[in-house]
Motif scaffolding. Structure first.
Motif, PDB file in Angstrom:
ATOM      1  N   LEU A  43       0.807  -1.393  -0.419  1.00 37.35           N
ATOM      2  CA  LEU A  43      -0.107  -0.167  -0.019  1.00 37.35           C
ATOM      3  C   LEU A  43       1.024   1.157   0.199  1.00 37.35           C
ATOM      4  O   LEU A  43       0.492   2.440  -0.329  1.00 37.35           O
ATOM      5  CB  LEU A  43      -0.763  -0.212   1.165  1.00 37.35           C
ATOM      6  CG  LEU A  43      -1.675   0.740   1.209  1.00 37.35           C
ATOM      7  CD1 LEU A  43      -3.042   0.629   0.045  1.00 37.35           C
ATOM      8  CD2 LEU A  43      -2.452   0.592   2.591  1.00 37.35           C
ATOM      9  N   THR A  44       1.795   1.089   0.917  1.00 35.30           N
ATOM     10  CA  THR A  44       2.490   2.263   0.813  1.00 35.30           C
ATOM     11  C   THR A  44       4.122   2.544  -0.489  1.00 35.30           C
ATOM     12  O   THR A  44       5.450   2.255   0.244  1.00 35.30           O
ATOM     13  CB  THR A  44       3.505   2.623   2.076  1.00 35.30           C
ATOM     14  OG1 THR A  44       3.497   1.221   2.528  1.00 35.30           O
ATOM     15  CG2 THR A  44       2.681   2.869   3.042  1.00 35.30           C
ATOM     16  N   VAL A  45       4.207   2.227  -1.497  1.00 36.08           N
ATOM     17  CA  VAL A  45       5.277   1.820  -2.588  1.00 36.08           C
ATOM     18  C   VAL A  45       5.461   3.255  -2.698  1.00 36.08           C
ATOM     19  O   VAL A  45       4.758   4.490  -2.295  1.00 36.08           O
ATOM     20  CB  VAL A  45       4.802   1.425  -4.157  1.00 36.08           C
ATOM     21  CG1 VAL A  45       5.878   1.426  -4.732  1.00 36.08           C
ATOM     22  CG2 VAL A  45       3.784  -0.260  -4.056  1.00 36.08           C
ATOM     23  N   GLY A  46       6.865   3.249  -2.324  1.00 39.01           N
ATOM     24  CA  GLY A  46       7.729   4.255  -2.279  1.00 39.01           C
ATOM     25  C   GLY A  46       8.151   5.199  -1.465  1.00 39.01           C
ATOM     26  O   GLY A  46       8.403   5.982  -1.188  1.00 39.01           O
ATOM     27  N   MET A  47       7.346   5.226  -0.294  1.00 37.84           N
ATOM     28  CA  MET A  47       7.209   5.389   1.367  1.00 37.84           C
ATOM     29  C   MET A  47       8.183   5.198   2.490  1.00 37.84           C
ATOM     30  O   MET A  47       8.336   3.351   2.219  1.00 37.84           O
ATOM     31  CB  MET A  47       5.566   5.475   1.914  1.00 37.84           C
ATOM     32  CG  MET A  47       5.053   6.586   0.986  1.00 37.84           C
ATOM     33  SD  MET A  47       3.579   6.069   1.762  1.00 37.84           S
ATOM     34  CE  MET A  47       3.769   7.056   3.552  1.00 37.84           C
ATOM     35  N   TYR A  48       8.624   5.979   2.801  1.00 39.20           N
ATOM     36  CA  TYR A  48       9.740   4.546   4.004  1.00 39.20           C
ATOM     37  C   TYR A  48       8.380   4.129   5.129  1.00 39.20           C
ATOM     38  O   TYR A  48       7.381   4.233   4.965  1.00 39.20           O
ATOM     39  CB  TYR A  48      10.118   6.234   4.716  1.00 39.20           C
ATOM     40  CG  TYR A  48      10.498   5.433   6.371  1.00 39.20           C
ATOM     41  CD1 TYR A  48      11.843   4.532   6.291  1.00 39.20           C
ATOM     42  CD2 TYR A  48       9.661   5.672   7.545  1.00 39.20           C
ATOM     43  CE1 TYR A  48      12.117   4.022   7.332  1.00 39.20           C
ATOM     44  CE2 TYR A  48      10.173   4.805   8.868  1.00 39.20           C
ATOM     45  CZ  TYR A  48      11.946   4.496   8.409  1.00 39.20           C
ATOM     46  OH  TYR A  48      12.170   4.029   9.667  1.00 39.20           O
ATOM     47  N   LEU A  49       8.700   2.851   4.575  1.00 34.90           N
ATOM     48  CA  LEU A  49       7.902   1.567   5.743  1.00 34.90           C
ATOM     49  C   LEU A  49       8.454   1.442   6.933  1.00 34.90           C
ATOM     50  O   LEU A  49       9.675   0.600   6.860  1.00 34.90           O
ATOM     51  CB  LEU A  49       7.645   0.731   4.945  1.00 34.90           C
ATOM     52  CG  LEU A  49       6.788  -0.383   4.931  1.00 34.90           C
ATOM     53  CD1 LEU A  49       4.962   0.417   5.661  1.00 34.90           C
ATOM     54  CD2 LEU A  49       6.728  -1.524   3.857  1.00 34.90           C
ATOM     55  N   PRO A  50       8.062   2.039   8.349  1.00 34.31           N
ATOM     56  CA  PRO A  50       8.414   1.640   9.524  1.00 34.31           C
ATOM     57  C   PRO A  50       7.929   0.335   9.667  1.00 34.31           C
ATOM     58  O   PRO A  50       7.085  -0.312   9.161  1.00 34.31           O
ATOM     59  CB  PRO A  50       8.279   2.736  10.542  1.00 34.31           C
ATOM     60  CG  PRO A  50       6.831   2.774   9.327  1.00 34.31           C
ATOM     61  CD  PRO A  50       7.301   3.826   8.232  1.00 34.31           C
ATOM     62  N   SER A  51       8.575  -0.801  10.547  1.00 35.83           N
ATOM     63  CA  SER A  51       8.533  -1.659  10.857  1.00 35.83           C
ATOM     64  C   SER A  51       8.143  -1.909  12.085  1.00 35.83           C
ATOM     65  O   SER A  51       6.845  -3.054  12.645  1.00 35.83           O
ATOM     66  CB  SER A  51       9.370  -2.913  11.266  1.00 35.83           C
ATOM     67  OG  SER A  51      10.113  -2.268  12.128  1.00 35.83           O
ATOM     68  N   ASP A  52       7.789  -1.410  12.268  1.00 31.83           N
ATOM     69  CA  ASP A  52       6.985  -0.651  14.259  1.00 31.83           C
ATOM     70  C   ASP A  52       5.588  -0.469  13.824  1.00 31.83           C
ATOM     71  O   ASP A  52       5.285   0.445  13.207  1.00 31.83           O
ATOM     72  CB  ASP A  52       7.450   0.148  14.931  1.00 31.83           C
ATOM     73  CG  ASP A  52       6.564   0.690  15.931  1.00 31.83           C
ATOM     74  OD1 ASP A  52       5.940  -0.112  16.720  1.00 31.83           O
ATOM     75  OD2 ASP A  52       6.969   2.047  17.227  1.00 31.83           O
ATOM     76  N   GLU A  53       5.334  -1.656  14.429  1.00 35.94           N
ATOM     77  CA  GLU A  53       3.460  -1.216  14.917  1.00 35.94           C
ATOM     78  C   GLU A  53       2.664  -0.494  14.899  1.00 35.94           C
ATOM     79  O   GLU A  53       1.515   0.419  15.238  1.00 35.94           O
ATOM     80  CB  GLU A  53       2.940  -2.816  14.049  1.00 35.94           C
ATOM     81  CG  GLU A  53       2.797  -3.619  13.561  1.00 35.94           C
ATOM     82  CD  GLU A  53       2.252  -5.184  14.004  1.00 35.94           C
ATOM     83  OE1 GLU A  53       1.421  -5.042  15.157  1.00 35.94           O
ATOM     84  OE2 GLU A  53       2.568  -6.522  13.443  1.00 35.94           O
TER      85      GLU A  53
END
Length: 99
Positions: A4-14
């Motif tokens: 859903l978040t292509v190209g975005m910084y993706l944190p692994s913290d829920e």
């Protein structure tokens, strides 16, 4: 894989809003077959509970779901609620600004 978040910084913290959104998406997709089982069991009259968490517990108790499947669905429910309830305020919080 759906992201859903292509190209975005993706944190692994829920606990992070974007991390929770991505986790909820993956969990929902993973749980689709289990949700279908619950729907079929409800349509067949095997499940009586209306509230989702109670229905998951009922399905587990009746052997429709394994303990691990029930835990997976409970986590999925919690993730979806976390993402949906972004503007969840207690009534007192809403009244505090009225003068």
């Amino acid at each position: 894989m759906i992201v859903l978040t292509v190209g975005m910084y993706l944190p692994s913290d829920e606990q992070d809003a974007v991390g929770a959104l991505e986790a909820a998406l993956h969990s929902t997709l993973l749980c689709e077959p289990l949700q279908a089982e619950l729907t079929e069991a409800r349509k067949a009259g095997k499940l009586k509970q209306l509230e989702e968490v109670a229905r998951i517990a009922e399905a587990r108790d009746l052997g429709i779901l394994t303990v691990d499947e029930a835990l997976q669905l409970q986590r999925d429910y919690a993730l979806r609620r976390k993402v949906i309830m972004v503007d969840d305020f207690a009534p007192k919080q809403l009244m505090a600004n009225q003068g």
